[in-house]
Scaffold this active site. Sequence first.
Site, PDB file in Angstrom:
ATOM      1  N   GLU A 255       0.833  -1.206   0.000  1.00 24.51           N
ATOM      2  CA  GLU A 255       0.000   0.000   0.000  1.00 24.51           C
ATOM      3  C   GLU A 255       0.867   1.256   0.000  1.00 24.51           C
ATOM      4  OE1 GLU A 255      -3.060  -0.153   3.004  1.00 24.51           O
ATOM      5  OE2 GLU A 255      -3.762  -2.087   2.298  1.00 24.51           O
ATOM      6  N   HIS A 273      -8.163   1.477   1.162  1.00 20.88           N
ATOM      7  CA  HIS A 273      -8.026   1.251   2.617  1.00 20.88           C
ATOM      8  C   HIS A 273      -8.802   2.306   3.427  1.00 20.88           C
ATOM      9  CE1 HIS A 273      -5.304  -0.724   5.870  1.00 20.88           C
ATOM     10  NE2 HIS A 273      -6.513  -0.449   6.348  1.00 20.88           N
TER      11      HIS A 273
HETATM   12  P1  NAD Z   1     -10.596  -9.407  16.178  1.00 21.40           P
HETATM   13  O1  NAD Z   1      -9.319  -9.704  16.875  1.00 21.40           O
HETATM   14  O2  NAD Z   1     -11.763  -8.979  16.984  1.00 21.40           O
HETATM   15  O3  NAD Z   1     -11.039 -10.682  15.316  1.00 21.40           O
HETATM   16  C1  NAD Z   1     -10.152 -11.442  14.548  1.00 21.40           C
HETATM   17  C2  NAD Z   1     -10.623 -12.888  14.600  1.00 21.40           C
HETATM   18  O4  NAD Z   1      -9.816 -13.647  13.715  1.00 21.40           O
HETATM   19  C3  NAD Z   1     -10.484 -13.502  15.992  1.00 21.40           C
HETATM   20  O5  NAD Z   1     -11.714 -14.020  16.439  1.00 21.40           O
HETATM   21  C4  NAD Z   1      -9.438 -14.599  15.789  1.00 21.40           C
HETATM   22  O6  NAD Z   1      -9.636 -15.744  16.606  1.00 21.40           O
HETATM   23  C5  NAD Z   1      -9.631 -14.923  14.322  1.00 21.40           C
HETATM   24  N1  NAD Z   1      -8.503 -15.607  13.733  1.00 21.40           N
HETATM   25  C6  NAD Z   1      -7.180 -15.432  13.961  1.00 21.40           C
HETATM   26  N2  NAD Z   1      -6.465 -16.269  13.202  1.00 21.40           N
HETATM   27  C7  NAD Z   1      -7.328 -16.997  12.476  1.00 21.40           C
HETATM   28  C8  NAD Z   1      -7.191 -18.019  11.507  1.00 21.40           C
HETATM   29  N3  NAD Z   1      -5.996 -18.482  11.148  1.00 21.40           N
HETATM   30  N4  NAD Z   1      -8.323 -18.530  10.968  1.00 21.40           N
HETATM   31  C9  NAD Z   1      -9.550 -18.087  11.350  1.00 21.40           C
HETATM   32  N5  NAD Z   1      -9.731 -17.122  12.262  1.00 21.40           N
HETATM   33  C10 NAD Z   1      -8.638 -16.586  12.822  1.00 21.40           C
HETATM   34  O7  NAD Z   1     -10.244  -8.320  15.079  1.00 21.40           O
HETATM   35  P2  NAD Z   1     -11.244  -7.310  14.362  1.00 21.40           P
HETATM   36  O8  NAD Z   1     -11.339  -6.062  15.166  1.00 21.40           O
HETATM   37  O9  NAD Z   1     -12.477  -8.032  13.982  1.00 21.40           O
HETATM   38  O10 NAD Z   1     -10.397  -6.958  13.065  1.00 21.40           O
HETATM   39  C11 NAD Z   1     -10.130  -7.938  12.079  1.00 21.40           C
HETATM   40  C12 NAD Z   1      -9.097  -7.409  11.120  1.00 21.40           C
HETATM   41  O11 NAD Z   1      -9.658  -6.338  10.359  1.00 21.40           O
HETATM   42  C13 NAD Z   1      -7.910  -6.718  11.826  1.00 21.40           C
HETATM   43  O12 NAD Z   1      -6.940  -7.631  12.183  1.00 21.40           O
HETATM   44  C14 NAD Z   1      -7.406  -5.751  10.801  1.00 21.40           C
HETATM   45  O13 NAD Z   1      -6.382  -6.368  10.062  1.00 21.40           O
HETATM   46  C15 NAD Z   1      -8.610  -5.525   9.895  1.00 21.40           C
HETATM   47  N6  NAD Z   1      -9.051  -4.130   9.904  1.00 21.40           N
HETATM   48  C16 NAD Z   1      -9.149  -3.494   8.710  1.00 21.40           C
HETATM   49  C17 NAD Z   1      -9.580  -2.173   8.663  1.00 21.40           C
HETATM   50  C18 NAD Z   1      -9.716  -1.455   7.357  1.00 21.40           C
HETATM   51  O14 NAD Z   1      -9.575  -0.240   7.332  1.00 21.40           O
HETATM   52  N7  NAD Z   1     -10.023  -2.135   6.266  1.00 21.40           N
HETATM   53  C19 NAD Z   1      -9.887  -1.499   9.850  1.00 21.40           C
HETATM   54  C20 NAD Z   1      -9.813  -2.183  11.051  1.00 21.40           C
HETATM   55  C21 NAD Z   1      -9.384  -3.501  11.072  1.00 21.40           C
END
Ligand code: NAD
Length: 298
Positions: A255, A273
């Site tokens: 990015e 993003h």
């Molecule tokens: P979170 O920690 O609440 O949820 C992530 C989930 O993924 C957890 O329940 C975890 O157990 C699960 N997980 C981990 N490894 C795994 C695997 N190998 N297989 C299946 N499940 C697995 O996080 P969240 O707040 O829901 O955020 C998720 C992701 O979204 C963040 O890590 C971040 O990268 C991304 N995000 C993107 C933006 C954006 O602007 N697009 C903004 C915020 C977050």
Amino acid sequence: MKILICDKIAPEVVEELKKLGDVVYKTGMDPEELKREIADAHVAVVRSATKLRREILQEAKNLKLIVRAGVGLDNIDLEAARELGIEVRNTPAATSISVAELVLGLMLSAARMIPMAYASMKEHKWEKKKFQGTELYGKTLGVIGFGRIGREVAKRALGFGMKVLWFDVMDVKTDLPVERADFDTLLSSSDFITLHVPLIPQTKYLINSEAISKMKDGAVLVNAARGGVVEERAVLEALESGKLGFYCVDVYEKEPTDNFALVDHPRVIPTPHIGASTREGQLRAGMEVVKIVKEFFA
Ligand code: NAD
């Protein structure tokens, strides 16, 4: 106490931080200026733009706390911070709803080809027949990663009358009328698949050629998690072969992305993003920053 704000933060949040200390608010600093400003700061507030690498943190002799307004900590050298006794905090829940709403927007964009219809209208065409879409109603959504964002997406998809399957490595407790599935079953049963896992070694290229080959023909894949969870090369191949219906993507392997073969593909719906970029999400994240700073020094 000097509070150094290095990235763009809502004005209301800056005002609140001013009540807690001497605020220096400078965005877009080059590494040398950042080193000078951070040298006597007690708190540093960042979003994703400022990179707090080891050589920067080594200059920060008074720094006790780094607060990331947002989720990902990839811009902070966590090991160096730990060694230097600097606490690092983030605001993981503040933008979940914003990301979830973008995901629904992307799903609807693919289902009804809204961006394509928009582009066609802007060329003064009337291609009514070209844009017969599909409903979300009655379709199956597979949610990979059933954490904060995954569950917010599920709630909204249920509102559209979708069936929701989820896969997670953790046992997630939920009262929602959704069904847990193993990874392969989710891939083979879902019309729409959305990713909400962090980028960690276990999730790098989780969606590769092999995973895509298990999906339904014409499936819609949404990635608003992290670039690197999806192998862009494999997605492009699957779009070209017709295996994948649409790829809706907010996050990229690099990015800003320079993968224009992907961005330019007619069945890729890209955004730069912007998942967390809403007024409400940023304000919530900022207010959480204020709370963290207050509590830390109380
Ligand atoms: P979170 O920690 O609440 O949820 C992530 C989930 O993924 C957890 O329940 C975890 O157990 C699960 N997980 C981990 N490894 C795994 C695997 N190998 N297989 C299946 N499940 C697995 O996080 P969240 O707040 O829901 O955020 C998720 C992701 O979204 C963040 O890590 C971040 O990268 C991304 N995000 C993107 C933006 C954006 O602007 N697009 C903004 C915020 C977050």
